[in-house]
Design an enzyme around this catalytic site. Structure first.
Site, PDB file in Angstrom:
ATOM      1  N   HIS A   1       0.839  -1.206   0.000  1.00  0.00           N
ATOM      2  CA  HIS A   1       0.000   0.000   0.000  1.00  0.00           C
ATOM      3  C   HIS A   1       0.878   1.262   0.000  1.00  0.00           C
ATOM      4  CE1 HIS A   1      -2.801  -2.842   2.290  1.00  0.00           C
ATOM      5  NE2 HIS A   1      -3.553  -2.474   1.263  1.00  0.00           N
TER       6      HIS A   1
ATOM      7  N   GLN B   1     -18.040  -5.954  -1.496  1.00  0.00           N
ATOM      8  CA  GLN B   1     -17.155  -6.804  -2.294  1.00  0.00           C
ATOM      9  C   GLN B   1     -16.842  -8.127  -1.599  1.00  0.00           C
ATOM     10  OE1 GLN B   1     -14.076  -3.636  -2.265  1.00  0.00           O
ATOM     11  NE2 GLN B   1     -12.593  -5.281  -2.071  1.00  0.00           N
TER      12      GLN B   1
ATOM     13  N   GLN C   1      -8.549  -6.780 -10.968  1.00  0.00           N
ATOM     14  CA  GLN C   1      -9.170  -5.551 -10.456  1.00  0.00           C
ATOM     15  C   GLN C   1      -8.680  -4.323 -11.227  1.00  0.00           C
ATOM     16  OE1 GLN C   1      -9.713  -4.714  -6.115  1.00  0.00           O
ATOM     17  NE2 GLN C   1      -8.001  -3.331  -6.404  1.00  0.00           N
TER      18      GLN C   1
HETATM   19  P1  AMP Z   1      -6.539  -3.626  -0.508  1.00  0.00           P
HETATM   20  O1  AMP Z   1      -6.329  -2.880   0.771  1.00  0.00           O
HETATM   21  O2  AMP Z   1      -6.152  -5.065  -0.442  1.00  0.00           O
HETATM   22  O3  AMP Z   1      -7.898  -3.386  -1.116  1.00  0.00           O
HETATM   23  O4  AMP Z   1      -5.506  -3.010  -1.545  1.00  0.00           O
HETATM   24  C1  AMP Z   1      -5.496  -1.630  -1.809  1.00  0.00           C
HETATM   25  C2  AMP Z   1      -4.580  -1.373  -2.977  1.00  0.00           C
HETATM   26  O5  AMP Z   1      -3.260  -1.806  -2.657  1.00  0.00           O
HETATM   27  C3  AMP Z   1      -4.993  -2.134  -4.249  1.00  0.00           C
HETATM   28  O6  AMP Z   1      -4.794  -1.294  -5.367  1.00  0.00           O
HETATM   29  C4  AMP Z   1      -4.033  -3.296  -4.257  1.00  0.00           C
HETATM   30  O7  AMP Z   1      -3.783  -3.810  -5.544  1.00  0.00           O
HETATM   31  C5  AMP Z   1      -2.790  -2.647  -3.680  1.00  0.00           C
HETATM   32  N1  AMP Z   1      -1.900  -3.675  -3.139  1.00  0.00           N
HETATM   33  C6  AMP Z   1      -2.217  -4.657  -2.258  1.00  0.00           C
HETATM   34  N2  AMP Z   1      -1.153  -5.453  -2.041  1.00  0.00           N
HETATM   35  C7  AMP Z   1      -0.141  -4.959  -2.800  1.00  0.00           C
HETATM   36  C8  AMP Z   1       1.222  -5.343  -3.016  1.00  0.00           C
HETATM   37  N3  AMP Z   1       1.752  -6.394  -2.419  1.00  0.00           N
HETATM   38  N4  AMP Z   1       1.957  -4.613  -3.878  1.00  0.00           N
HETATM   39  C9  AMP Z   1       1.421  -3.536  -4.523  1.00  0.00           C
HETATM   40  N5  AMP Z   1       0.157  -3.120  -4.347  1.00  0.00           N
HETATM   41  C10 AMP Z   1      -0.615  -3.826  -3.501  1.00  0.00           C
END
Ligand code: AMP
Length: 289
Positions: free
Chosen positions: A43, A67, A159
């Site tokens: 993040h 979701q 996504q």
């Molecule tokens: P989430 O909190 O899981 O909904 O993720 C929020 C954002 O962070 C989304 O755009 C995810 O694709 C991105 N994200 C989650 N894990 C990673 C990671 N390991 N590397 C890069 N971006 C990430």
């Protein structure tokens, strides 16, 4: 205009609109990083990229109920809010939007965004209403924050593909930036759900990134039979008794249609349950044709 130094935390939609409007009047460009919290280095890499591209960065922290399917982990999803806010402050986020569910889903809510073809395969086969929930919340956050730039991670490949499609199809005036997947030193893709893994499951979970690496290695070694390649990648996962594979797929990077013949650029996508925890990972694979 130099970048703003303010740090605001709010659950209020009008307050977000007001703060962003003021930043704009002051000449700032606006970036936004939507998250569900339990922030990790993945993040924070989006926040860093967003800060490079814009003057005023909004992070949103919202565990979006629409979701999650009923049997999924909505209620136990980690919510370490104080720590998340600290990380945001240290990273130079200007505003953290932490809405409550009723503010975003008022009584009688019935308006949904559906992106069609690209959400049907892969995750769509296992999480029927997931992408409708994601598309709807992303459009809502876009309308609330009205950023110039929205940052997403390549970790959630389908996504980000869906969101880029929605932005094109609905003429949303925003630039979508997709940032590379951040991994632990041993290769495990960072995920808020990794905290669910026992130490034994954590060791087994490495099989996802190993299978993706095997895919690239076998292609480089000349393998061109995709069904054999998928079977080999699958077997990297299935040797672990704690892993149940949902899918291993080699797909077109834009349409996500499953490939039967090799092409210069492909995306390998994996979803697997490690014990009770469902993990996803992906890697773009390239061959010279
Ligand atoms: P989430 O909190 O899981 O909904 O993720 C929020 C954002 O962070 C989304 O755009 C995810 O694709 C991105 N994200 C989650 N894990 C990673 C990671 N390991 N590397 C890069 N971006 C990430």
């Amino acid at each position: 205009m130099s970048r703003s130094a303010e740090f605001i935390v709010t659950a209020s939609i009008p307050e977000v609109r007001q703060a962003v409007a003021t930043a704009r009047v002051n000449g700032c460009t606006i970036g936004c990083v939507p998250t569900m919290g339990a922030l990790h280095a993945g993040h924070m890499s989006l926040v860093e990229e967003c800060r490079k591209r814009t003057d005023y960065v909004v992070a949103t922290i919202f565990v979006n109920p629409s979701q999650f399917a009923p049997q999924e982990d909505l209620t136990k999803y980690p919510r370490p809010l104080e720590r998340d806010l600290q990380l945001c402050r240290e990273a130079g986020v200007n505003l953290v939007f932490v809405p409550e569910v009723p503010a975003l889903y008022p009584p009688g809510f019935q308006s949904w965004v559906t992106v069609e073809e690209v959400t049907k395969p892969l995750e769509g086969l296992f999480r029927a209403t997931h992408f409708r929930g994601v598309a709807t919340i992303v459009l809502k956050l876009f309308n609330i924050v009205q950023p110039d730039v929205l940052c997403f991670g390549a970790k959630d490949y389908q996504q980000q593909t869906m969101i880029r499609r929605m932005v094109r199809d609905l003429d949303l005036p925003v630039e979508i930036v997709v940032c590379p997947t951040v991994r632990e030193p041993d290769g495990l893709a960072m995920s808020s759900r990794n905290v669910y893994l026992s130490s034994q499951e954590r060791a087994s979970a490495l099989a996802l990134s190993r299978a993706l690496q095997l895919g690239q290695d076998r292609l480089e070694a000349g393998e061109r039979d995709l069904s054999r390649l998928v079977a080999e990648m699958r077997s990297v996962l299935t040797v672990h008794p704690k892993i149940t594979v949902d899918y291993v797929s080699l797909s077109d990077p834009d349409t996500l249609i499953e490939l039967t013949e090799p092409q210069a650029e492909m995306v390998a996508l994996i979803a697997a349950r490690v014990g009770p925890t469902r993990l996803i990972d992906n890697r773009v694979l390239r061959i010279s044709m």
